[in-house]
Each structure stands twice: as C-alpha cells, then as structure tokens.
Motif scaffolding. Structure first.
Motif, PDB file in Angstrom:
ATOM      1  N   UNK A  98       0.645  -0.932   0.293  1.00  0.00           N
ATOM      2  CA  UNK A  98       0.350   0.312  -0.182  1.00  0.00           C
ATOM      3  C   UNK A  98       0.809   1.146   0.076  1.00  0.00           C
ATOM      4  N   UNK A  99       1.987   1.151  -0.216  1.00  0.00           N
ATOM      5  CA  UNK A  99       3.107   2.459   0.436  1.00  0.00           C
ATOM      6  C   UNK A  99       3.144   2.578  -1.133  1.00  0.00           C
ATOM      7  N   UNK A 100       3.299   4.183  -1.067  1.00  0.00           N
ATOM      8  CA  UNK A 100       3.177   4.457  -2.966  1.00  0.00           C
ATOM      9  C   UNK A 100       4.119   5.120  -2.893  1.00  0.00           C
ATOM     10  N   UNK A 101       5.304   5.789  -1.688  1.00  0.00           N
ATOM     11  CA  UNK A 101       6.348   6.505  -2.403  1.00  0.00           C
ATOM     12  C   UNK A 101       6.789   6.492  -1.161  1.00  0.00           C
ATOM     13  N   UNK A 102       8.677   6.916  -0.744  1.00  0.00           N
ATOM     14  CA  UNK A 102       9.371   6.328  -0.344  1.00  0.00           C
ATOM     15  C   UNK A 102       9.186   8.272   0.858  1.00  0.00           C
ATOM     16  N   UNK A 103       8.044   8.846   1.369  1.00  0.00           N
ATOM     17  CA  UNK A 103       7.656   9.418   1.672  1.00  0.00           C
ATOM     18  C   UNK A 103       6.049   9.551   2.692  1.00  0.00           C
ATOM     19  N   UNK A 104       6.217   8.140   2.114  1.00  0.00           N
ATOM     20  CA  UNK A 104       5.302   7.889   2.984  1.00  0.00           C
ATOM     21  C   UNK A 104       5.120   7.899   4.581  1.00  0.00           C
ATOM     22  N   UNK A 105       4.207   6.835   5.051  1.00  0.00           N
ATOM     23  CA  UNK A 105       5.193   6.086   6.635  1.00  0.00           C
ATOM     24  C   UNK A 105       4.041   4.738   6.771  1.00  0.00           C
ATOM     25  N   UNK A 106       4.560   4.468   7.352  1.00  0.00           N
ATOM     26  CA  UNK A 106       3.843   3.142   7.802  1.00  0.00           C
ATOM     27  C   UNK A 106       3.926   2.936   9.466  1.00  0.00           C
ATOM     28  N   UNK A 107       2.680   2.177   9.845  1.00  0.00           N
ATOM     29  CA  UNK A 107       2.450   2.715  11.682  1.00  0.00           C
ATOM     30  C   UNK A 107       1.613   1.615  12.219  1.00  0.00           C
ATOM     31  N   UNK A 108       2.865   0.902  13.060  1.00  0.00           N
ATOM     32  CA  UNK A 108       2.175  -0.472  13.267  1.00  0.00           C
ATOM     33  C   UNK A 108       2.205  -0.228  14.794  1.00  0.00           C
ATOM     34  N   UNK A 109       1.114  -1.878  15.413  1.00  0.00           N
ATOM     35  CA  UNK A 109       1.601  -1.743  17.095  1.00  0.00           C
ATOM     36  C   UNK A 109       2.379  -3.070  16.979  1.00  0.00           C
ATOM     37  N   UNK A 110       3.155  -4.074  18.159  1.00  0.00           N
ATOM     38  CA  UNK A 110       3.809  -4.197  18.655  1.00  0.00           C
ATOM     39  C   UNK A 110       3.770  -5.222  19.657  1.00  0.00           C
ATOM     40  N   UNK A 111       3.161  -6.339  19.815  1.00  0.00           N
ATOM     41  CA  UNK A 111       3.068  -6.853  21.411  1.00  0.00           C
ATOM     42  C   UNK A 111       4.788  -7.056  22.470  1.00  0.00           C
ATOM     43  N   UNK A 112       5.114  -7.010  21.359  1.00  0.00           N
ATOM     44  CA  UNK A 112       6.487  -6.813  22.008  1.00  0.00           C
ATOM     45  C   UNK A 112       7.897  -5.471  21.933  1.00  0.00           C
ATOM     46  N   UNK A 113       7.788  -5.597  23.450  1.00  0.00           N
ATOM     47  CA  UNK A 113       8.313  -4.096  23.383  1.00  0.00           C
ATOM     48  C   UNK A 113      10.033  -3.990  22.891  1.00  0.00           C
ATOM     49  N   UNK A 114      10.659  -5.179  22.640  1.00  0.00           N
ATOM     50  CA  UNK A 114      12.429  -4.729  22.173  1.00  0.00           C
ATOM     51  C   UNK A 114      12.184  -5.647  21.466  1.00  0.00           C
ATOM     52  N   UNK A 115      12.669  -6.781  21.509  1.00  0.00           N
ATOM     53  CA  UNK A 115      12.486  -7.935  20.584  1.00  0.00           C
ATOM     54  C   UNK A 115      11.664  -7.897  19.123  1.00  0.00           C
ATOM     55  N   UNK A 116      11.458  -8.081  17.735  1.00  0.00           N
ATOM     56  CA  UNK A 116       9.895  -7.644  16.955  1.00  0.00           C
ATOM     57  C   UNK A 116      10.178  -8.855  16.041  1.00  0.00           C
ATOM     58  N   UNK A 117      11.000  -9.437  16.561  1.00  0.00           N
ATOM     59  CA  UNK A 117      10.614 -10.947  16.137  1.00  0.00           C
ATOM     60  C   UNK A 117      10.524 -11.554  14.145  1.00  0.00           C
ATOM     61  N   UNK A 118      10.039 -12.001  14.404  1.00  0.00           N
ATOM     62  CA  UNK A 118       9.609 -12.395  12.865  1.00  0.00           C
ATOM     63  C   UNK A 118       8.340 -11.826  12.028  1.00  0.00           C
ATOM     64  N   UNK A 119       7.285 -10.961  12.862  1.00  0.00           N
ATOM     65  CA  UNK A 119       6.323 -10.799  12.514  1.00  0.00           C
ATOM     66  C   UNK A 119       6.195  -9.544  11.482  1.00  0.00           C
ATOM     67  N   UNK A 120       4.719  -8.438  11.499  1.00  0.00           N
ATOM     68  CA  UNK A 120       4.804  -7.770  10.686  1.00  0.00           C
ATOM     69  C   UNK A 120       5.521  -6.586  10.758  1.00  0.00           C
ATOM     70  N   UNK A 121       5.667  -6.338  12.236  1.00  0.00           N
ATOM     71  CA  UNK A 121       6.745  -5.490  12.335  1.00  0.00           C
ATOM     72  C   UNK A 121       8.111  -5.966  11.878  1.00  0.00           C
TER      73      UNK A 121
END
Length: 158
Positions: A98-121
């Motif tokens: 869905x990102x159309x340009x390099x000046x867009x921004x993606x915001x998402x939540x994470x259940x983890x505080x530090x390590x992002x694992x292999x999920x959506x983030x």
C-alpha cells in the motif's frame, strides 16, 4: 515530508495505540486523511481469483477497523478522515504494497517492547521503502478511566 500515513490495526492494545499514534502524527503533519488497514487471509496467496466468500472476509475486516476506531476514540476523530482498506493477503506484505512513495509512513503496533521477532513489524522494517514506526504496547494501568477520557478528548478535538 510525509505525504501519507498507512496504519495497520487490530483491536489489541498495541493495535489501538498504533491507531492513536497515527492520528496524532497525521494531525501534527497537517494531513487530512490516514489509510487504516486490516488485511484478510488468502490461502492461495493471490494466485487465483478471490473465492466466493472473499467479500465476506473483506466486510469483516472493515468491521474490525470500525471496532478498533470505536475502541480507540469512541467515534471517528474530527479533522482527519480514516480511510478503511481491506487488502487480500498477509498483513506485512499488504502494508508494504500500500505504500506509494518513499515519503509515506507505516505505523503499526507490536506486542513486544524490544525484540520484533519475525512478524509484521519485522517484515515492514526490512522491506518497506519508507519509514516504519512501531508503537509498543502501552504500560499496564496507563489508561485509567479518567486518563482515557482526557486522551479521547485530546485526540478527537472535543
């Protein structure tokens, strides 16, 4: 300068925190709209035409977006439009697509505080051509009733 914000949502605390953050950031940047995304599963990974029940999954995803907005704000926020998007596929690739340009921004939540694992983030951070903001879950007890009411008034402009 960010021209568009795309936010992945759920009804989890991190998902709601991401939605609140995206709306606040959109207002700060003077945007008039934010794209709110909830993808729906695709067992064929887009290789075939959508199955007959696909429209029902898209409607359910849109209803979940509305539920998240209601949980986060009580009503649609003032002065900024929230545009529902329910793409077919896994969440990470759907957000990046869905990102159309390099000046867009993606915001998402994470259940983890530090390590992002292999999920959506992690997928978005690795493959998106634009900045990605990962909002951690709010600390337990942060939103007591009075605090939540004040936060809702601040975010909705009421």
């Amino acid at each position: 300068m960010v021209t568009r914000i795309v936010v992945g949502v759920s009804t989890s605390l991190p998902g709601l925190a991401a939605l609140r953050y995206a709306v606040a950031e959109g207002r700060r940047r003077g945007l008039t709209a934010i794209t709110v995304v909830r993808s729906w599963p695709d067992p064929d990974h887009g290789r075939k035409p959508p199955p007959p029940w696909a429209a029902e999954l898209a409607r359910a995803s849109s209803a979940l977006i509305d539920e998240a907005v209601s949980a986060a704000f009580g009503m649609r926020p003032a002065r900024i439009a929230l545009l529902n998007s329910t793409p077919r596929g896994r969440p990470g690739p759907a957000l990046v697509d869905l990102v159309a340009a390099d000046d867009d921004l993606i915001v998402l939540g994470s259940r983890r505080r530090r390590w992002l694992g292999s999920g959506v983030a992690r997928h978005c951070i690795r493959l998106a051509p634009c900045p990605v903001i990962v909002v951690p879950p709010p600390p337990a007890g942060r939103f007591q009733t009075g605090d939540l009411d004040a936060e809702l008034r601040r975010l909705t402009g009421m």
